[in-house]
Enzyme design. Structure first.
Site, PDB file in Angstrom:
ATOM      1  CB  SER A 120      11.911  83.841  -5.242  1.00  0.00           C
ATOM      2  OG  SER A 120      12.928  83.147  -5.882  1.00  0.00           O
ATOM      3  CG  HIS A 141      11.425  79.513  -1.622  1.00  0.00           C
ATOM      4  ND1 HIS A 141      11.552  80.569  -0.757  1.00  0.00           N
ATOM      5  CD2 HIS A 141      12.283  79.769  -2.644  1.00  0.00           C
ATOM      6  CE1 HIS A 141      12.435  81.420  -1.233  1.00  0.00           C
ATOM      7  NE2 HIS A 141      12.895  80.956  -2.375  1.00  0.00           N
ATOM      8  CD  GLU A 153      10.116  80.571   2.924  1.00  0.00           C
ATOM      9  OE1 GLU A 153       9.669  81.364   3.765  1.00  0.00           O
ATOM     10  OE2 GLU A 153      10.412  80.915   1.762  1.00  0.00           O
ATOM     11  CG  ASN A 191      13.020  85.383  -0.770  1.00  0.00           C
ATOM     12  OD1 ASN A 191      14.137  85.332  -0.246  1.00  0.00           O
ATOM     13  ND2 ASN A 191      12.708  84.695  -1.846  1.00  0.00           N
TER      14      ASN A 191
HETATM   15  N1  3HC Z   1      27.037  74.304  -4.491  1.00  0.00           N
HETATM   16  C1  3HC Z   1      27.272  73.200  -3.789  1.00  0.00           C
HETATM   17  N2  3HC Z   1      28.008  73.173  -2.650  1.00  0.00           N
HETATM   18  C2  3HC Z   1      28.550  74.332  -2.240  1.00  0.00           C
HETATM   19  C3  3HC Z   1      28.335  75.549  -2.929  1.00  0.00           C
HETATM   20  C4  3HC Z   1      27.548  75.506  -4.107  1.00  0.00           C
HETATM   21  N3  3HC Z   1      27.287  76.594  -4.839  1.00  0.00           N
HETATM   22  N4  3HC Z   1      28.994  76.537  -2.268  1.00  0.00           N
HETATM   23  C5  3HC Z   1      29.575  75.972  -1.193  1.00  0.00           C
HETATM   24  N5  3HC Z   1      29.307  74.645  -1.159  1.00  0.00           N
HETATM   25  C6  3HC Z   1      29.733  73.673  -0.141  1.00  0.00           C
HETATM   26  C7  3HC Z   1      31.209  73.441  -0.161  1.00  0.00           C
HETATM   27  O1  3HC Z   1      31.549  72.406  -1.084  1.00  0.00           O
HETATM   28  C8  3HC Z   1      31.484  73.029   1.267  1.00  0.00           C
HETATM   29  O2  3HC Z   1      31.139  71.659   1.416  1.00  0.00           O
HETATM   30  P1  3HC Z   1      31.914  70.714   2.491  1.00  0.00           P
HETATM   31  O3  3HC Z   1      31.788  71.384   3.827  1.00  0.00           O
HETATM   32  O4  3HC Z   1      31.167  69.436   2.382  1.00  0.00           O
HETATM   33  O5  3HC Z   1      33.304  70.612   2.019  1.00  0.00           O
HETATM   34  C9  3HC Z   1      30.481  73.860   2.076  1.00  0.00           C
HETATM   35  O6  3HC Z   1      29.449  74.226   1.136  1.00  0.00           O
HETATM   36  C10 3HC Z   1      31.082  75.124   2.676  1.00  0.00           C
HETATM   37  O7  3HC Z   1      31.663  75.852   1.621  1.00  0.00           O
HETATM   38  P2  3HC Z   1      32.929  76.810   1.754  1.00  0.00           P
HETATM   39  O8  3HC Z   1      33.743  76.378   2.937  1.00  0.00           O
HETATM   40  O9  3HC Z   1      33.602  76.915   0.435  1.00  0.00           O
HETATM   41  O10 3HC Z   1      32.309  78.243   1.935  1.00  0.00           O
HETATM   42  P3  3HC Z   1      31.573  78.921   3.146  1.00  0.00           P
HETATM   43  O11 3HC Z   1      32.007  78.414   4.461  1.00  0.00           O
HETATM   44  O12 3HC Z   1      31.686  80.360   2.847  1.00  0.00           O
HETATM   45  O13 3HC Z   1      30.047  78.508   2.979  1.00  0.00           O
HETATM   46  C11 3HC Z   1      27.912  79.076   2.156  1.00  0.00           C
HETATM   47  C12 3HC Z   1      29.342  78.725   1.788  1.00  0.00           C
HETATM   48  C13 3HC Z   1      27.313  77.956   2.997  1.00  0.00           C
HETATM   49  C14 3HC Z   1      27.139  79.187   0.850  1.00  0.00           C
HETATM   50  C15 3HC Z   1      27.898  80.413   2.967  1.00  0.00           C
HETATM   51  O14 3HC Z   1      28.560  81.383   2.246  1.00  0.00           O
HETATM   52  C16 3HC Z   1      26.507  80.890   3.292  1.00  0.00           C
HETATM   53  O15 3HC Z   1      25.847  80.399   4.194  1.00  0.00           O
HETATM   54  N6  3HC Z   1      26.022  81.894   2.522  1.00  0.00           N
HETATM   55  C17 3HC Z   1      24.658  82.427   2.685  1.00  0.00           C
HETATM   56  C18 3HC Z   1      23.718  81.603   1.865  1.00  0.00           C
HETATM   57  C19 3HC Z   1      22.310  82.114   1.939  1.00  0.00           C
HETATM   58  O16 3HC Z   1      21.929  82.938   2.759  1.00  0.00           O
HETATM   59  N7  3HC Z   1      21.473  81.587   1.035  1.00  0.00           N
HETATM   60  C20 3HC Z   1      20.086  81.988   0.938  1.00  0.00           C
HETATM   61  C21 3HC Z   1      19.928  82.916  -0.208  1.00  0.00           C
HETATM   62  S1  3HC Z   1      18.263  83.455  -0.385  1.00  0.00           S
HETATM   63  C22 3HC Z   1      17.568  82.372  -1.439  1.00  0.00           C
HETATM   64  O17 3HC Z   1      18.194  81.475  -1.967  1.00  0.00           O
HETATM   65  C23 3HC Z   1      16.104  82.560  -1.707  1.00  0.00           C
HETATM   66  C24 3HC Z   1      15.850  83.014  -3.122  1.00  0.00           C
HETATM   67  O18 3HC Z   1      14.475  82.880  -3.361  1.00  0.00           O
HETATM   68  C25 3HC Z   1      16.222  84.452  -3.348  1.00  0.00           C
END
Ligand code: 3HC
Length: 285
Positions: A120, A141, A153, A191
């Protein structure tokens, strides 16, 4: 060089997600973790995601079975990496552990094998320095949840060559991801920006400025974020968030990266977010 066989080290949230995405793109993937129960959990996550895609009509049942057939779970490191073109590590965010992993990989893998770290924000150069192939090590990443998030990334360490970079970019593009090129720096690009924002939300909560649900609602409705910063912290894992912030604070030496004391306290209490059942929200029901 063409990449066909890949090994992913770590079957946690990130490792399983990376395995799924690469297997779906046609790669043969060995997913390795230290204990069979971790491997089984990772395999169950992948199976569950594929079954959901089939149920929603987004994937043929036969195609899902073919993806699963390309994944092999194992606890045997030597067996997992002996003949692969690329190893992606998604193990714990501790430099000494990552260095030990890459040192071992350097012995076990053929000379052609490229090494990638899903860190990360730790130094790619520092990991590469313990191997005899620093030009073949890169940062890759991924973002959580890996099957959904578009970005990866792709981070150049001090000695990463263009050939390594281009090879890894091709793998990611084949897997449907959009890589961005980043030159190594603490926290890379995302990040460095995202984690201080989440940290600030935790300060806002701790100072009693607004309640958790209101902070999240405010950022969703006022800044068009898909989920609020505290819900995102729970998703990322509070321990991971703390490690990233500590790294930024240590490396860049500026107070603006100081982890919120509430974050530290919650990690000490074992409230790590979704994965432990409790974080800023309760997931136990
Ligand atoms: N695993 C697999 N698929 C998933 C999932 C998971 N954990 N969570 C959701 N999905 C899929 C669903 O199955 C759905 O698929 P479909 O459209 O094909 O049916 C799709 O994603 C949309 O899911 P939902 O409708 O249930 O939920 P949302 O509309 O709320 O979307 C989200 C979920 C896309 C995860 C949204 O909440 C989001 O964009 N969240 C922010 C995520 C983010 O910012 N991530 C970055 C984090 S930072 C990081 O990772 C870096 C690290 O180093 C710290």
């Amino acid at each position: 060089m063409e990449i066909n066989k890949v090994a992913v080290l770590g079957a946690g949230i990130m490792g399983a997600g990376i395995t799924q995405v690469l297997a779906r793109a046609g790669y043969t993937v060995a997913m390795r973790d230290l204990e069979q129960r971790f491997v089984d959990k990772g395999l169950a996550t992948i199976r569950g995601n594929l079954e959901r895609a089939v149920a929603r009509g987004k994937l043929e049942a036969a195609a899902a079975a073919a993806v699963l057939a390309r994944v092999r779970g194992t606890v045997d490191l030597k067996d997992a990496v002996a003949d692969v073109d690329l190893v992606i590590e998604a193990v714990v965010e501790v430099m000494a552990i990552k260095q030990a992993v890459f040192q071992e990989l350097d012995q076990l893998c053929p000379p052609r094998t490229l090494f990638a770290s899903n860190t990360s924000g730790l130094s790619i150069t520092e990991m590469a320095a313990v191997t005899k192939r620093p030009q073949q090590l890169i940062g890759m990443h991924f973002f959580n949840p890996v099957p959904v998030m578009q970005l990866v990334e792709l981070i150049r360490g001090f000695e990463t060559t263009d050939e390594t970079f281009d090879c890894c970019r091709a793998v990611l593009e084949k897997a449907g991801k959009t890589p961005v090129e980043v030159r190594e720096a603490p926290g890379f690009a995302v990040n460095r920006i995202l984690c201080p924002m989440i940290n600030e939300a935790i300060f806002v909560l701790a100072e009693g400025v607004a309640a958790a649900a209101d902070i999240d609602r405010a950022m969703m409705l006022g800044a068009n974020h898909p989920i609020g910063p505290l819900a995102l912290a729970d998703m990322v894992g509070l321990d991971t968030l703390l490690l990233v912030l500590e790294g930024l604070h240590r490396e860049l030496g500026e107070d603006k990266y100081r982890p919120a004391p509430l974050l530290r306290k919650m990690v000490r209490a074992g409230h790590l977010g979704r994965k432990s059942g409790r974080g800023f929200y309760d997931y136990r029901k």
